[in-house]
Design an enzyme around this catalytic site. Sequence first.
Site, PDB file in Angstrom:
ATOM      1  N   ARG A   4       4.643  -1.315  -8.189  1.00 47.51           N
ATOM      2  CA  ARG A   4       5.579  -1.733  -8.915  1.00 47.51           C
ATOM      3  C   ARG A   4       6.901  -0.753  -9.121  1.00 47.51           C
ATOM      4  NH1 ARG A   4       1.276  -4.453 -12.003  1.00 47.51           N
ATOM      5  NH2 ARG A   4       1.709  -6.569 -11.699  1.00 47.51           N
ATOM      6  N   HIS A  14      -3.448   4.409  -2.330  1.00 47.28           N
ATOM      7  CA  HIS A  14      -4.184   3.502  -1.467  1.00 47.28           C
ATOM      8  C   HIS A  14      -4.794   4.021  -0.259  1.00 47.28           C
ATOM      9  CE1 HIS A  14      -1.819   0.206  -3.170  1.00 47.28           C
ATOM     10  NE2 HIS A  14      -3.002  -0.060  -3.746  1.00 47.28           N
ATOM     11  N   SER A  38       2.631   3.364  -7.782  1.00 47.60           N
ATOM     12  CA  SER A  38       2.339   2.304  -8.009  1.00 47.60           C
ATOM     13  C   SER A  38       3.137   1.173  -7.139  1.00 47.60           C
ATOM     14  CB  SER A  38       2.598   1.764  -9.475  1.00 47.60           C
ATOM     15  OG  SER A  38       2.738   0.320  -9.593  1.00 47.60           O
ATOM     16  N   LEU A  89       0.732  -1.249  -0.078  1.00 54.12           N
ATOM     17  CA  LEU A  89       0.234   0.121   0.014  1.00 54.12           C
ATOM     18  C   LEU A  89       0.911   1.268  -0.231  1.00 54.12           C
ATOM     19  CD1 LEU A  89      -2.749  -1.078   2.673  1.00 54.12           C
ATOM     20  CD2 LEU A  89      -2.807  -1.555   0.175  1.00 54.12           C
ATOM     21  N   ASP A 135      -5.553   2.623 -12.839  1.00 57.23           N
ATOM     22  CA  ASP A 135      -6.092   1.414 -13.725  1.00 57.23           C
ATOM     23  C   ASP A 135      -7.479   1.695 -14.280  1.00 57.23           C
ATOM     24  OD1 ASP A 135      -3.665  -0.610 -12.656  1.00 57.23           O
ATOM     25  OD2 ASP A 135      -4.416  -0.026 -10.875  1.00 57.23           O
TER      26      ASP A 135
HETATM   27  O1  PAF Z   1      -5.991  -3.035  -8.693  1.00 58.26           O
HETATM   28  C1  PAF Z   1      -5.562  -3.934  -8.185  1.00 58.26           C
HETATM   29  O2  PAF Z   1      -4.778  -4.049  -7.149  1.00 58.26           O
HETATM   30  C2  PAF Z   1      -6.237  -5.575  -8.284  1.00 58.26           C
HETATM   31  O3  PAF Z   1      -6.326  -5.658  -9.849  1.00 58.26           O
HETATM   32  C3  PAF Z   1      -7.569  -5.872  -7.638  1.00 58.26           C
HETATM   33  C4  PAF Z   1      -8.505  -4.820  -8.032  1.00 58.26           C
HETATM   34  C5  PAF Z   1      -7.376  -5.737  -6.080  1.00 58.26           C
HETATM   35  C6  PAF Z   1      -7.957  -7.268  -7.838  1.00 58.26           C
HETATM   36  O4  PAF Z   1      -6.938  -8.132  -7.337  1.00 58.26           O
END
Ligand code: PAF
Length: 284
Positions: A187, A37, A185, A33, A150
Site C-alpha cells: 500500500r 516478500h 507494504s 511483491l 502483519d
Molecule cells: O498477508 C497477506 O498478504 C494476506 O492477508 C494473505 C495472508 C496472503 C491472505 O490473503
Amino acid sequence: MRVIRSVQALSAWSRALHREGVLIGLMPTMGALHAGHRALIRAARLSCDAVAVSLFVNPRQFGPAEDLSRYPRQLRSDSALCRGEGVDVLFTPSAAEMYPPGFQTSVVVRGLSRRWEGEHRPAHFEGVTTVVTKLLSLVRPHVVFFGQKDFQQSVLVRRLVEDLNLGARVVVCPTVREHDGLALSSRNQHLTPAQRRAAPILYAALRAGRTAILGGVRSAARIRETIHHTIAAEPLARVEYLAVCDPETLEPLRRISDAAVLLGAVRLGRVRLIDNLLVRIAER
Ligand code: PAF
C-alpha cells in the site's frame, strides 16, 4: 517456474511432491511483491526443497468501504520476481476458482480476530483465515511463511494451524523496512510525496515506546501516551489504534513484566498503515 491457475492442478502438484517426500514451503501473498516478500521467498528457498507462492487478491478480506479495487495488481513484475528467486510454482487463481458458485464456508479464529485490526476491519480476518485454510489444504506445505508486519495475522494463523491440525510449521520473518524505518507494504505506493515523508512516524513512535520500556517504564498507559505523543507531532497522521499487548494472546497489558508487542495503525489520507514492534525486557 510453473504458473498454476486451478485448484485441481495445484493439489495434483502437491500430491506428486508429497509422494516423492519433497519438503514444500508456501508463501501466501496478495501480490505487488516487494523486498519483504523477496526475503520470505529466500527464507523458504533456504529451508524447503520446493517453494510455492500464491498470488491472490482475496476479496473476502476487504470490507465494502475498503481498497479492494485500488489494491495494486502487477502480475507481470510479480512473476518476474518469483522466477528470479527460483520459485517453483506461482499459484494465481481467479476469485471464481477460489470461491465457486455455492461456496458457503468460513473459518473464524474467534477471540484473536476480534481485537485491534478486527475492530477496525470487521470481516478482514475471517477472509484471511478462510483463504489461508484453503491454501493450506490444497498445498499441504511443510512450512508456511508470513511477515511480522502483519503481527496479528501471524498470531491468528498459528492458532488456526494448531486448532485445525493443519500440519504446517508457521515461520514468521522479520519486517523489512525502508532506510527511514517505514515498513515495506504494497500500500505504500499509494502515498503522496508528503504522506510518504510523514509515514515513518508510526515506526518512530513505536520505537519511542520501546525506548521507554527499556528505560524502565512498566505502565502500559504511559507507554501508549509516549507513542501517541510522538505521532501527534505529525499532522498528516491520524491514529486508528495503538496497543501494548501480550505477544501471544494479544490481550492489552496493564504492566509489562517480560515481553510486549506494540501495535499501531494510522491513516495518512486514504492510506492505512500498520506496524508493530516486539519488545523483550531482557533486551536491555
Ligand atoms: O498477508 C497477506 O498478504 C494476506 O492477508 C494473505 C495472508 C496472503 C491472505 O490473503
